[in-house]
Design a protein around this motif. Structure first.
Motif, PDB file in Angstrom:
ATOM      1  N   SER A   1     -89.745  27.084  10.776  1.00  0.00           N
ATOM      2  CA  SER A   1     -90.153  28.019   9.608  1.00  0.00           C
ATOM      3  C   SER A   1     -91.261  29.120  10.068  1.00  0.00           C
ATOM      4  N   GLN A   2     -92.189  28.487  11.026  1.00  0.00           N
ATOM      5  CA  GLN A   2     -93.272  29.453  11.676  1.00  0.00           C
ATOM      6  C   GLN A   2     -92.652  30.507  12.691  1.00  0.00           C
ATOM      7  N   ALA A   3     -91.499  29.875  13.531  1.00  0.00           N
ATOM      8  CA  ALA A   3     -90.708  30.662  14.261  1.00  0.00           C
ATOM      9  C   ALA A   3     -89.969  31.882  13.332  1.00  0.00           C
TER      10      ALA A   3
ATOM     11  N   ALA B   1    -103.942  30.892  14.474  1.00  0.00           N
ATOM     12  CA  ALA B   1    -103.710  30.345  13.148  1.00  0.00           C
ATOM     13  C   ALA B   1    -103.733  28.739  13.118  1.00  0.00           C
ATOM     14  N   SER B   2    -104.506  28.321  12.156  1.00  0.00           N
ATOM     15  CA  SER B   2    -104.376  26.671  12.386  1.00  0.00           C
ATOM     16  C   SER B   2    -105.280  26.473  11.170  1.00  0.00           C
ATOM     17  N   ARG B   3    -105.041  25.289  10.407  1.00  0.00           N
ATOM     18  CA  ARG B   3    -105.621  24.764   8.981  1.00  0.00           C
ATOM     19  C   ARG B   3    -107.055  24.247   9.175  1.00  0.00           C
ATOM     20  N   ASN B   4    -107.270  23.627  10.242  1.00  0.00           N
ATOM     21  CA  ASN B   4    -108.449  23.095  10.228  1.00  0.00           C
ATOM     22  C   ASN B   4    -109.367  23.436  11.720  1.00  0.00           C
TER      23      ASN B   4
ATOM     24  N   GLY C   1    -104.336   8.866  17.192  1.00  0.00           N
ATOM     25  CA  GLY C   1    -104.475   9.552  15.887  1.00  0.00           C
ATOM     26  C   GLY C   1    -103.002  10.499  15.543  1.00  0.00           C
ATOM     27  N   GLN C   2    -102.123  10.691  16.395  1.00  0.00           N
ATOM     28  CA  GLN C   2    -101.176  11.582  16.023  1.00  0.00           C
ATOM     29  C   GLN C   2    -100.053  11.066  15.157  1.00  0.00           C
ATOM     30  N   GLU C   3     -99.909  11.465  13.906  1.00  0.00           N
ATOM     31  CA  GLU C   3     -98.916  10.525  12.884  1.00  0.00           C
ATOM     32  C   GLU C   3     -97.588  11.285  13.312  1.00  0.00           C
ATOM     33  N   TRP C   4     -97.661  12.428  13.379  1.00  0.00           N
ATOM     34  CA  TRP C   4     -96.319  13.095  13.338  1.00  0.00           C
ATOM     35  C   TRP C   4     -95.243  12.620  14.631  1.00  0.00           C
ATOM     36  N   ILE C   5     -95.790  12.103  15.453  1.00  0.00           N
ATOM     37  CA  ILE C   5     -94.844  11.518  16.639  1.00  0.00           C
ATOM     38  C   ILE C   5     -94.319  10.718  16.241  1.00  0.00           C
TER      39      ILE C   5
ATOM     40  N   CYS D   1     -97.615  26.262  18.946  1.00  0.00           N
ATOM     41  CA  CYS D   1     -98.046  24.670  19.542  1.00  0.00           C
ATOM     42  C   CYS D   1     -98.456  23.801  18.382  1.00  0.00           C
ATOM     43  N   ALA D   2     -97.786  23.989  17.123  1.00  0.00           N
ATOM     44  CA  ALA D   2     -97.843  22.895  16.149  1.00  0.00           C
ATOM     45  C   ALA D   2     -96.581  21.889  16.469  1.00  0.00           C
ATOM     46  N   PRO D   3     -96.920  20.806  15.801  1.00  0.00           N
ATOM     47  CA  PRO D   3     -95.348  19.600  15.717  1.00  0.00           C
ATOM     48  C   PRO D   3     -94.198  20.255  15.480  1.00  0.00           C
ATOM     49  N   PRO D   4     -93.199  19.630  16.295  1.00  0.00           N
ATOM     50  CA  PRO D   4     -91.728  20.197  15.932  1.00  0.00           C
ATOM     51  C   PRO D   4     -91.275  20.269  14.564  1.00  0.00           C
ATOM     52  N   GLN D   5     -91.749  19.561  13.814  1.00  0.00           N
ATOM     53  CA  GLN D   5     -91.327  19.656  12.420  1.00  0.00           C
ATOM     54  C   GLN D   5     -91.404  20.852  11.728  1.00  0.00           C
ATOM     55  N   VAL D   6     -92.569  21.617  11.956  1.00  0.00           N
ATOM     56  CA  VAL D   6     -92.818  22.960  11.394  1.00  0.00           C
ATOM     57  C   VAL D   6     -92.414  24.190  12.315  1.00  0.00           C
ATOM     58  N   ARG D   7     -91.845  23.788  13.521  1.00  0.00           N
ATOM     59  CA  ARG D   7     -91.690  24.904  14.306  1.00  0.00           C
ATOM     60  C   ARG D   7     -90.715  25.741  13.780  1.00  0.00           C
TER      61      ARG D   7
HETATM   62  P1  NAP Z   1    -101.717  17.898  18.031  1.00  0.00           P
HETATM   63  O1  NAP Z   1    -103.046  17.626  18.552  1.00  0.00           O
HETATM   64  O2  NAP Z   1    -101.417  17.194  16.727  1.00  0.00           O
HETATM   65  O3  NAP Z   1    -101.968  19.547  17.409  1.00  0.00           O
HETATM   66  C1  NAP Z   1    -100.860  20.224  16.686  1.00  0.00           C
HETATM   67  C2  NAP Z   1    -101.783  20.850  15.683  1.00  0.00           C
HETATM   68  O4  NAP Z   1    -100.905  21.556  14.721  1.00  0.00           O
HETATM   69  C3  NAP Z   1    -102.554  20.020  14.859  1.00  0.00           C
HETATM   70  O5  NAP Z   1    -103.890  20.024  15.185  1.00  0.00           O
HETATM   71  C4  NAP Z   1    -102.654  20.975  13.298  1.00  0.00           C
HETATM   72  O6  NAP Z   1    -103.703  21.771  13.464  1.00  0.00           O
HETATM   73  C5  NAP Z   1    -101.405  21.623  13.470  1.00  0.00           C
HETATM   74  N1  NAP Z   1    -100.277  21.160  12.475  1.00  0.00           N
HETATM   75  C6  NAP Z   1     -99.938  19.738  12.492  1.00  0.00           C
HETATM   76  N2  NAP Z   1     -99.103  19.474  11.458  1.00  0.00           N
HETATM   77  C7  NAP Z   1     -98.791  20.650  10.783  1.00  0.00           C
HETATM   78  C8  NAP Z   1     -98.038  21.000   9.944  1.00  0.00           C
HETATM   79  N3  NAP Z   1     -97.430  20.186   9.204  1.00  0.00           N
HETATM   80  N4  NAP Z   1     -98.383  22.417   9.643  1.00  0.00           N
HETATM   81  C9  NAP Z   1     -98.903  23.370  10.223  1.00  0.00           C
HETATM   82  N5  NAP Z   1     -99.703  22.882  11.255  1.00  0.00           N
HETATM   83  C10 NAP Z   1     -99.637  21.692  11.620  1.00  0.00           C
HETATM   84  O7  NAP Z   1    -100.442  18.022  18.774  1.00  0.00           O
HETATM   85  P2  NAP Z   1    -100.449  18.343  20.313  1.00  0.00           P
HETATM   86  O8  NAP Z   1    -100.474  17.107  21.033  1.00  0.00           O
HETATM   87  O9  NAP Z   1    -101.169  19.589  20.549  1.00  0.00           O
HETATM   88  O10 NAP Z   1     -98.566  18.540  20.400  1.00  0.00           O
HETATM   89  C11 NAP Z   1     -98.149  19.887  19.927  1.00  0.00           C
HETATM   90  C12 NAP Z   1     -96.835  20.231  20.549  1.00  0.00           C
HETATM   91  O11 NAP Z   1     -97.040  20.410  21.844  1.00  0.00           O
HETATM   92  C13 NAP Z   1     -95.970  19.176  20.327  1.00  0.00           C
HETATM   93  O12 NAP Z   1     -94.571  19.673  20.194  1.00  0.00           O
HETATM   94  C14 NAP Z   1     -95.975  18.375  21.637  1.00  0.00           C
HETATM   95  O13 NAP Z   1     -94.722  17.716  22.088  1.00  0.00           O
HETATM   96  C15 NAP Z   1     -96.272  19.473  22.551  1.00  0.00           C
HETATM   97  N6  NAP Z   1     -97.060  18.954  23.970  1.00  0.00           N
HETATM   98  C16 NAP Z   1     -98.007  18.284  23.708  1.00  0.00           C
HETATM   99  C17 NAP Z   1     -98.664  17.588  24.908  1.00  0.00           C
HETATM  100  C18 NAP Z   1     -99.912  16.900  24.921  1.00  0.00           C
HETATM  101  O14 NAP Z   1    -100.144  16.448  25.875  1.00  0.00           O
HETATM  102  N7  NAP Z   1    -100.555  16.515  23.800  1.00  0.00           N
HETATM  103  C19 NAP Z   1     -98.253  18.169  26.230  1.00  0.00           C
HETATM  104  C20 NAP Z   1     -97.158  19.115  26.224  1.00  0.00           C
HETATM  105  C21 NAP Z   1     -96.423  19.506  24.920  1.00  0.00           C
HETATM  106  P3  NAP Z   1    -104.509  22.177  11.961  1.00  0.00           P
HETATM  107  O15 NAP Z   1    -104.528  20.788  11.294  1.00  0.00           O
HETATM  108  O16 NAP Z   1    -105.516  22.823  12.455  1.00  0.00           O
HETATM  109  O17 NAP Z   1    -103.200  23.006  11.373  1.00  0.00           O
END
Ligand code: NAP
Length: 308
Positions: free
Chosen positions: A74-76, A35-38, A154-158, A66-72
């Motif tokens: 409500s999803q959980a 499940a992922s928007r894009n 490009g990750q703005e959420w961080i 596996c989405a960012p923590p800000q939405v963890r």
């Molecule tokens: P990411 O590449 O930005 O991917 C997260 C995905 O979540 C996005 O591609 C997006 O997919 C979805 N998402 C983003 N904002 C959302 C929202 N507001 N509501 C619902 N879905 C949303 O981030 P990531 O690097 O995979 O990291 C995700 C988590 O894994 C974080 O907590 C991070 O700390 C952890 N983590 C990351 C790494 C790493 O190396 N990158 C390593 C270990 C752990 P859609 O647009 O398709 O919905």
């Protein structure tokens, strides 16, 4: 053993790089939906969001968030309410309180909740914990320094509130030291360097101590180009121990005790399978608590604006 039907929610970098291969190699799970928007995964059912997935696929037994923590949260909450076992990427939430609430909800629903800390499954960590258990720790020096442009393009959420800034990688170091140090420790001083145009810090310097006054220091920095540093050096009453390369290389004294490949995510899914089989949960918030303490006690220093 029956395979547990699992779905990934939030199909970004970590889902692609680590979760999919780890699930592929683990017979305890079958990846049946994303499940992922894009984003989607070829050959696997796709849903736009978690609620549609839960409504349309009642057969799915477990959800990996596996989405960012800000939405963890409500999803959980939605997944637990639907009776699913839930695995949380790190950090387990945007606040400590919401993670406590999820723990209570999972217990009430009788499902497994697993708050993962992938760095704890790095090759050298278990042996380091065992060795340190018998020792008195004198000092700890954590150097966790990487290039944010390389690892988070490009990750703005961080950078936004709840995204943790440099604590997004730094919490991995905290997850290791909270697992291996024999005594609890707590923050005494901190400095957070926050870019003028951002909410999250780009660097942090932290000082902790434990009940025996061990001197525990950590430096996190996202501005490191060239070689990357994910190292922990510990002095004890029986000599030095170092965990380097993110915890995959363990040195005790002059001897390399362990140098392993990357098996963190296979380790996480093996643990998730074990928790489900035993009807247990594993929710340790210690690393996130130290980050919250740093935001509570740390002094903020404004530094140059950050642009991609
Ligand atoms: P990411 O590449 O930005 O991917 C997260 C995905 O979540 C996005 O591609 C997006 O997919 C979805 N998402 C983003 N904002 C959302 C929202 N507001 N509501 C619902 N879905 C949303 O981030 P990531 O690097 O995979 O990291 C995700 C988590 O894994 C974080 O907590 C991070 O700390 C952890 N983590 C990351 C790494 C790493 O190396 N990158 C390593 C270990 C752990 P859609 O647009 O398709 O919905």
């Amino acid at each position: 053993m029956n395979s547990t039907s699992i779905a990934i929610v939030g199909f970004g970098k970590i889902a692609r790089d680590q979760h999919v291969p780890a699930l592929h190699d683990n017979a305890a799970f079958t990846l049946d939906a994303v499940a992922s928007r894009n984003a989607s995964l070829e050959g696997v059912a796709h849903f736009r969001d978690i609620q549609t997935l839960l409504d349309e696929r009642p057969d799915i037994q477990a959800i990996s968030l596996c989405a960012p923590p800000q939405v963890r949260y409500s999803q959980a909450r939605a997944a637990i309410a639907a009776g699913k076992h839930v695995m949380l990427e790190k950090p387990p939430g945007a606040t400590l309180s919401e993670v406590e609430d999820l723990r209570a909800q999972a217990e009430h629903a009788g499902v497994t909740l697993f708050a993962t800390w992938h760095s704890r499954y790095a090759a050298g960590v278990a042996q380091a914990r065992e060795w340190l258990n018998e020792r008195r720790v004198r000092s700890v020096n954590v150097q966790w320094k990487e290039d944010v442009r390389r690892w988070h393009p490009g990750q703005e959420w961080i950078w936004e509130a709840g995204g943790l800034g440099v604590f997004d990688p730094g919490i991995n170091a905290l997850s290791i030291i909270t697992a291996i140090l024999p005594e609890p420790f707590f923050l005494t001083q901190g400095e957070l360097a926050v870019p003028a145009n951002r909410q999250g810090p780009i660097a942090a310097t932290l000082a902790f101590r434990d009940a025996h006054d061990a001197d525990i220091r950590a430096e996190f920095d996202w501005r490191q180009t060239g070689p990357q540093t994910w190292d922990i050096h510990i002095e004890t009453d029986a000599g030095p121990l170092s965990l380097t390369q993110g915890g995959s290389r363990l040195t005790i004294g002059d001897e390399v005790m362990m140098e392993g490949g990357d098996a963190e995510y296979p380790g996480l899914y093996a643990r998730f399978a074990e928790l489900i089989a035993n009807g247990e949960s594993d929710v340790d918030v210690a690393p996130l608590r130290h980050v919250a303490d740093a935001f509570l006690l740390g002094q903020r220093v404004s530094v140059d604006a950050f642009h991609e």
